[in-house]
Design a protein around this motif. Structure first.
Motif, PDB file in Angstrom:
ATOM      1  N   ARG A 123    -101.218  63.929  15.093  1.00  0.00           N
ATOM      2  CA  ARG A 123    -100.521  64.444  16.099  1.00  0.00           C
ATOM      3  C   ARG A 123    -101.080  64.030  17.363  1.00  0.00           C
ATOM      4  O   ARG A 123    -100.728  63.833  18.376  1.00  0.00           O
ATOM      5  CB  ARG A 123    -100.488  65.868  16.148  1.00  0.00           C
ATOM      6  N   ASP A 124    -102.569  63.554  17.312  1.00  0.00           N
ATOM      7  CA  ASP A 124    -103.251  63.051  18.716  1.00  0.00           C
ATOM      8  C   ASP A 124    -102.944  61.841  19.032  1.00  0.00           C
ATOM      9  O   ASP A 124    -103.332  61.613  20.463  1.00  0.00           O
ATOM     10  CB  ASP A 124    -104.701  63.137  18.335  1.00  0.00           C
ATOM     11  N   ARG A 125    -101.865  61.108  18.389  1.00  0.00           N
ATOM     12  CA  ARG A 125    -101.406  59.950  18.962  1.00  0.00           C
ATOM     13  C   ARG A 125    -100.227  60.352  19.913  1.00  0.00           C
ATOM     14  O   ARG A 125     -99.733  59.200  20.499  1.00  0.00           O
ATOM     15  CB  ARG A 125    -101.031  59.021  17.891  1.00  0.00           C
ATOM     16  N   PHE A 126     -99.823  61.551  19.903  1.00  0.00           N
ATOM     17  CA  PHE A 126     -98.894  61.712  20.952  1.00  0.00           C
ATOM     18  C   PHE A 126     -99.375  62.402  22.101  1.00  0.00           C
ATOM     19  O   PHE A 126    -100.322  63.141  22.156  1.00  0.00           O
ATOM     20  CB  PHE A 126     -97.580  62.335  20.135  1.00  0.00           C
ATOM     21  N   THR A 127     -98.603  62.422  23.364  1.00  0.00           N
ATOM     22  CA  THR A 127     -98.828  63.314  24.391  1.00  0.00           C
ATOM     23  C   THR A 127     -98.828  64.566  24.289  1.00  0.00           C
ATOM     24  O   THR A 127     -97.872  65.244  23.791  1.00  0.00           O
ATOM     25  CB  THR A 127     -98.082  62.677  25.689  1.00  0.00           C
ATOM     26  N   ILE A 128     -99.618  65.475  24.812  1.00  0.00           N
ATOM     27  CA  ILE A 128     -99.714  66.798  24.826  1.00  0.00           C
ATOM     28  C   ILE A 128     -98.691  67.323  25.642  1.00  0.00           C
ATOM     29  O   ILE A 128     -98.034  66.930  26.725  1.00  0.00           O
ATOM     30  CB  ILE A 128    -101.030  67.577  25.510  1.00  0.00           C
ATOM     31  N   GLY A 129     -98.040  68.352  24.940  1.00  0.00           N
ATOM     32  CA  GLY A 129     -96.746  68.964  25.420  1.00  0.00           C
ATOM     33  C   GLY A 129     -95.294  68.378  25.160  1.00  0.00           C
ATOM     34  O   GLY A 129     -94.313  68.846  25.469  1.00  0.00           O
ATOM     35  N   SER A 130     -95.350  67.220  24.419  1.00  0.00           N
ATOM     36  CA  SER A 130     -94.307  66.546  24.047  1.00  0.00           C
ATOM     37  C   SER A 130     -93.581  67.054  22.730  1.00  0.00           C
ATOM     38  O   SER A 130     -94.102  67.599  21.883  1.00  0.00           O
ATOM     39  CB  SER A 130     -94.555  64.832  23.871  1.00  0.00           C
ATOM     40  N   MET A 131     -92.156  66.849  22.703  1.00  0.00           N
ATOM     41  CA  MET A 131     -91.655  67.005  21.206  1.00  0.00           C
ATOM     42  C   MET A 131     -92.019  66.307  20.092  1.00  0.00           C
ATOM     43  O   MET A 131     -92.039  66.800  19.086  1.00  0.00           O
ATOM     44  CB  MET A 131     -90.184  66.928  21.540  1.00  0.00           C
ATOM     45  N   ALA A 132     -92.296  64.894  20.366  1.00  0.00           N
ATOM     46  CA  ALA A 132     -93.021  64.266  19.273  1.00  0.00           C
ATOM     47  C   ALA A 132     -94.188  64.838  18.756  1.00  0.00           C
ATOM     48  O   ALA A 132     -94.396  64.679  17.481  1.00  0.00           O
ATOM     49  CB  ALA A 132     -93.087  62.607  20.027  1.00  0.00           C
TER      50      ALA A 132
END
Length: 748
Positions: free
Chosen positions: A646-655
Motif C-alpha cells: 500500500r505504501d506505493r500509493f498516496t496517503i488518502g487515496s482510494m487506491a
C-alpha cells in the motif's frame, strides 16, 4: 328507550351530512385559489387520467397547481419514468416569476435537454436574460442550468456566460461560474484555451468562498499548469483556513503536487525512515506541557524553504477540523512533504478520527497501517487507542491488530502480548486465530521476544478450542525455524500432543517439524512415524504428504535401519494406491530417491535392483547428497504485513484503501534534483486581507480560534516553536473557552 336511540341515530346522520357539505365547500374554495389539497401519493400515480391532470396543471394560471404538476413530474423522474412528452408544457414555464417553479423547471430541463435539443434552445434566451437579474440566486441558477444542458451547439453561449459571471460582484455567482468551467470543458474540449484564461482570472479572486471551486476547475482543465499557481501560492496558503471544507481538500491536494515539483526533499539523508529518531510524545489525554521542545527538529544539514514551511504551518490548524477528509488531507501533506522529525504531529489527530463511524475508521486505519509500515514511531505513544473493542466489525478488528504489531517496541511489547492473550480467549474462532497470528508477527518482528511468545503459544496447545490449537501449532512451526538449535523440547511436546490435535494443518506442521529436525530426535522421530503409519489411511491429504516426507527423511539418516526401512516402504505402498494423484506422485518420487540402493517392494516380492557399473557411481553420489536434498536448511520465515504494497500509493487515496491502482489515480511527482527558481512566487500583489473572508463555512471552532490573538501570535514565533495541538484536546478549555476575535492579519 327505542325512541331515544332512533333520535340519536338521526342526529348522527345529520351531522355526517353537514360535515360532508363543509368539506366539499372547502375543497371547491381551495380549487378556486389553486390550493387543492391532495395527498403525496398522487405524485407517483401514472395512470392516463392522472397524466392528463398533470398536463392541465402545467397549463393552469395558478402557480400552486403548476408547482404541484412539476412536483409530480420530478417524482416520476426519480422512479425512472420517462416523462419527456411534457417537455413543451414545461418549457413554457421557464420564465415564471415564481422562484420555486423555476427551480423545478430547471431540474426537468437538465434531465431531458439532450433528448429535446431543439426545444431546449428555446429557453436559452430566458437564461441569458436571467444573467442580468438583480437576484444573485437567479443569476447563478441560470448559469448552472445553461452549463448543465448537454447540447454541444450552445457551448460558445455557455462560454460567454461564464466570462460574464467571473466578474460578477457576487461571490456566489463567481463560485457557480467556476463550477461551470469543467462542464463546459467536457462539453467542448476545444474551448480549453479560453477556459484556461478564465481560470487565470478567477485565481485572482480574493474570496475564500470562491477559491476552492476555482481550484477544482483548475484540476479538471489544466492540472499541470503550475505556472498559473506561482503568483498565488502564498495567497492560497493563507486563505486555506478560511475556505469551506471541501475547498480545503482541493487546495491541499493541489499544493501537495505543487510542492513536490518546486521544493527539495526535506529528508535527503533518510534512507530508512523506520530508524528516524522520534519526537517524544505525551499521552493521548495528557495536559502537561512538553518542556523539551527540540530546537533542532530539522536536519541541520538541510534548510527548509520558507514557502515550503509556510505550507506546513498553514495546514497545522486544520488538524483540528471536524471533517475527517480535511484531517486526512493534512496528514497526506505532512507524510509526503514534512521532515521526518516533524511528522509526529499526525499521530494524535488521526487517532481522534477513530471515534467516528466505522466506515471512516476503516479508511483512517488503512492509512495509519500504511504509514506505520515506514514510520511506526508516529503511533507508538497511542498503542492503547488501537485495542480492539467488542463492538468492532471484522474489517476494523483486523486492521487494528495489524497496526499493533507494526508499532510494537521493547517498551510496549509486554502490554501488547498481554492484550493479545486476552483476545485468544474469545469465543469467536476467527478472532482468536487472528490474535495468535498477531503474536507470531510480533515474535518474528522482534526476535528477542520470540522465546516469550513461544512459551505463551505452547500453553495454548491444551486449549479446548481446536481452532486455537491448530493455529498455535502453525505459528509455532514458523517461530521454531528462527531457533533451529534450541527447539528439541518444544518439538517433543508437540509430538506428544498429536493424539489430541485433529486439525489437518496442525498435524501436518508437527510431522514437518519432526522430520526436519529428526537428527536431534533419534528416539522420538521413528516412533512418530510408527504411529503415523497406523492412521495413514484416515489422514487428510496434506498430512499424508508430510508423513511420506517424514519417512524419507528418517531413511536418509538411517539407511541401514531395518525397522525404519520397512515402515517407510509400508507407508509408500499405502500412498501408491491413494486416490489423490499428488500423493501417488510424491510416493513414486521418494521411492526412487531413497530406495535406490536397497531392496524395494514390487508386487509383494523383494527384488534386487539391477545396477550397471555406471549407475552404481551415480547412486553413490545421490546417496551422499540425499541428506542435503531432504534435510536442507529452510530459510526463516519473514511475516509480511497484510498492508504490504500500500505504501506505493498516496496517503488518502482510494487506491491505497483498495490496495490496487484504479482509473484516475495519479502518483505524486518525484522530488526535483535541483532547487527550482523560487522568485516566481514573489510576483504576488499582497493586497489580500483576511477581513474579506466569508464566515459560516468549514469548522466554526477553527474560524473562531483562528481569529483569536493566541492563534495569530503562534505564527509570529520562530520555526523551532511548535504549534500546540494539546489545547484542542483540553476538555475544560474546549467547553468554556470563548476567545476574543482580532481584526489583524496572519503574520507568517
Amino acid at each position: 328507550m327505542s325512541e331515544y336511540f332512533s333520535k340519536a341515530a338521526a342526529f348522527a346522520q345529520n351531522a355526517a351530512k353537514l360535515s360532508k357539505k363543509m368539506s366539499e365547500g372547502l375543497v371547491e374554495n381551495a380549487r378556486e385559489f389553486g390550493l387543492e389539497a391532495t395527498s403525496s401519493r398522487h405524485y407517483f400515480d401514472t395512470s392516463e387520467e392522472k397524466m392528463r391532470d398533470i398536463k392541465r396543471q402545467l397549463d393552469s394560471r395558478h402557480d400552486r397547481e403548476k408547482m404541484d404538476g412539476l412536483k409530480r413530474l420530478i417524482a416520476m423522474i426519480s422512479k425512472g419514468r420517462d416523462v419527456s412528452e411534457f417537455f413543451p408544457d414545461v418549457v413554457k414555464n421557464v420564465a415564471s416569476q415564481n422562484l420555486e417553479i423555476r427551480k423545478l423547471v430547471y431540474i426537468y430541463l437538465l434531465r431531458y435537454a439532450e433528448q429535446e435539443p431543439d426545444l431546449a434552445l428555446l429557453s436559452i434566451n430566458t437564461f441569458q436574460r436571467d444573467l442580468t437579474d438583480q437576484n444573485q440566486l437567479i443569476r447563478a441558477m441560470a448559469l448552472r442550468v445553461m452549463s448543465g444542458i448537454r447540447v454541444p451547439v450552445i457551448s460558445p453561449i455557455v462560454l460567454l456566460a461564464i466570462k460574464k459571471c467571473v466578474t460578477d460582484l457576487s461571490a456566489y455567482v463567481r463560485k457557480t461560474a467556476a463550477h461551470a468551467i469543467p462542464k463546459c470543458y467536457s462539453l467542448d474540449p476545444s474551448q480549453k484555451d479560453a477556459l484556461v484564461d478564465i481560470i487565470t482570472t478567477l485565481l485572482n479572486d480574493n474570496s475564500p468562498f470562491t477559491i476552492g471551486s476555482v481550484i477544482m476547475a483548475f484540476d479538471e482543465v489544466c492540472p499541470q499548469r503550475f505556472d498559473l499557481i506561482h503568483p498565488h501560492y502564498r495567497k492560497l496558503c493563507k486563505m486555506l483556513i478560511d475556505t469551506d471544507e471541501w475547498g480545503q481538500i482541493a487546495i491541499i491536494s493541489l499544493l501537495l503536487r505543487y510542492a513536490r515539483t518546486q521544493f527539495l526533499n526535506p529528508n535527503p539523508n533518510s534512507n530508512n525512515e523506520r530508524t528516524v529518531p522520534k519526537k517524544k510524545s505525551k499521552d493521548f489525554y495528557s495536559d502537561e506541557e512538553d518542556s523539551n521542545d527540540s530546537d533542532d527538529s530539522l536536519d541541520e544539514s538541510f534548510s527548509l524553504d520558507p514557502d515550503h514551511e509556510l505550507l506546513l504551518n498553514s495546514c497545522i490548524p486544520l488538524l483540528q477540523s471536524r471533517n475527517s477528509s480535511v484531517v486526512l488531507a493534512v496528514a497526506k501533506v505532512f507524510y509526503h512533504l514534512a521532515p521526518s522529525s516533524e511528522a509526529y504531529k499526525l499521530g494524535k489527530p488521526l487517532v481522534r478520527l477513530l471515534h467516528s463511524h466505522r466506515e471512516t475508521q476503516y479508511v483512517v486505519l488503512a492509512n495509519i497501517a500504511t504509514m506505520a509500515t515506514q514510520r511506526p514511531s508516529l503511533f507508538e505513544p497511542h498503542l492503547q487507542q488501537f485495542f480492539v473493542r467488542s463492538t468492532d466489525p471484522v474489517f476494523i478488528r483486523d486492521l487494528k491488530m495489524e497496526i499493533m504489531t507494526l508499532i510494537a517496541t521493547e517498551s510496549n511489547i509486554t502490554g501488547l502480548l498481554r492484550e493479545l492473550q486476552e483476545y485468544v480467549k474469545s469465543p469467536n474462532k476467527d478472532f482468536a486465530t487472528s490474535a495468535i497470528q498477531a503474536i507470531g508477527r510480533c515474535a518474528i518482528g522482534m526476535p528477542e521476544m520470540a522465546e516469550s511468545c513461544l512459551n505463551g503459544l505452547m500453553k495454548l496447545l491444551w486449549s479446548k478450542n481446536d481452532a486455537v490449537v491448530a493455529e498455535s501449532v502453525v505459528v509455532i512451526k514458523r517461530l521454531l525455524q528462527l531457533r533451529p538449535q534450541d527447539n528439541v523440547d518444544m518439538i517433543m511436546q508437540l509430538a506428544k500432543s498429536l493424539d489430541q490435535i485433529t486439525v489437518p494443518m496442525a498435524r501436518a506442521s508437527i510431522f514437518w517439524l519432526v522430520g526436519q529436525y529428526s537428527q536431534n530426535l533419534e528416539k522420538v522421530a521413528p516412533d512418530v512415524l510408527r504411529k503415523a503409519a497406523k492412521t495413514f489411511t484416515t489422514e487428510a491429504d496434506v498430512v499424508k504428504l508430510q508423513i511420506i516426507n517424514l519417512g524419507a527423511k528418517l531413511l536418509s539418516l538411517h539407511p541401514t535401519d531395518h525397522t525404519i526401512n520397512l515402515i517407510t516402504q509400508y507407508v509408500l505402498n499405502l500412498a501408491r494406491y491413494d486416490l489423490n494423484y499428488d500423493i501417488r506422485d510424491r510416493a513414486r518420487f521418494l521411492r526412487g530417491l531413497v530406495l535406490i540402493n536397497g531392496k524395494k517392494e514390487n508386487t509383494g516380492e523383494n527384488v534386487e535392483i539391477m545396477e550397471t557399473s555406471q549407475s552404481t557411481e551415480a547412486n553413490i553420489i545421490l546417496t551422499d547428497s540425499l541428506k542435503r536434498i531432504l534435510l536442507c536448511e529452510k530459510d526463516a520465515p519473514s511475516e509480511e504485513s497484510p498492508s504490504a504494497g500500500r505504501d506505493r500509493f498516496t496517503i488518502g487515496s482510494m487506491a491505497l484503501v483498495l490496495n490496487h491502482s484504479i482509473p484516475g489515480y495519479e502518483p505524486l511527482p518525484d522530488w526535483p534534483t535541483e532547487k527550482p527558481d523560487g522568485s516566481l512566487r514573489d510576483n504576488l500583489d499582497e493586497t489580500w486581507n483576511r477581513s474579506q473572508s466569508i464566515k459560516g463555512f468549514g469548522s466554526e471552532y477553527i474560524g473562531n480560534y483562528a481569529r483569536s490573538s493566541t492563534f495569530e501570535g503562534s505564527f509570529t514565533k520562530k520555526r523551532k516553536d511548535e504549534y500546540d495541538l494539546n489545547r484542542f484536546y483540553d476538555s475544560e478549555e474546549s467547553s468554556s473557552g470563548e476567545r476574543e476575535e482580532s481584526s489583524g492579519e496572519y503574520q507568517f
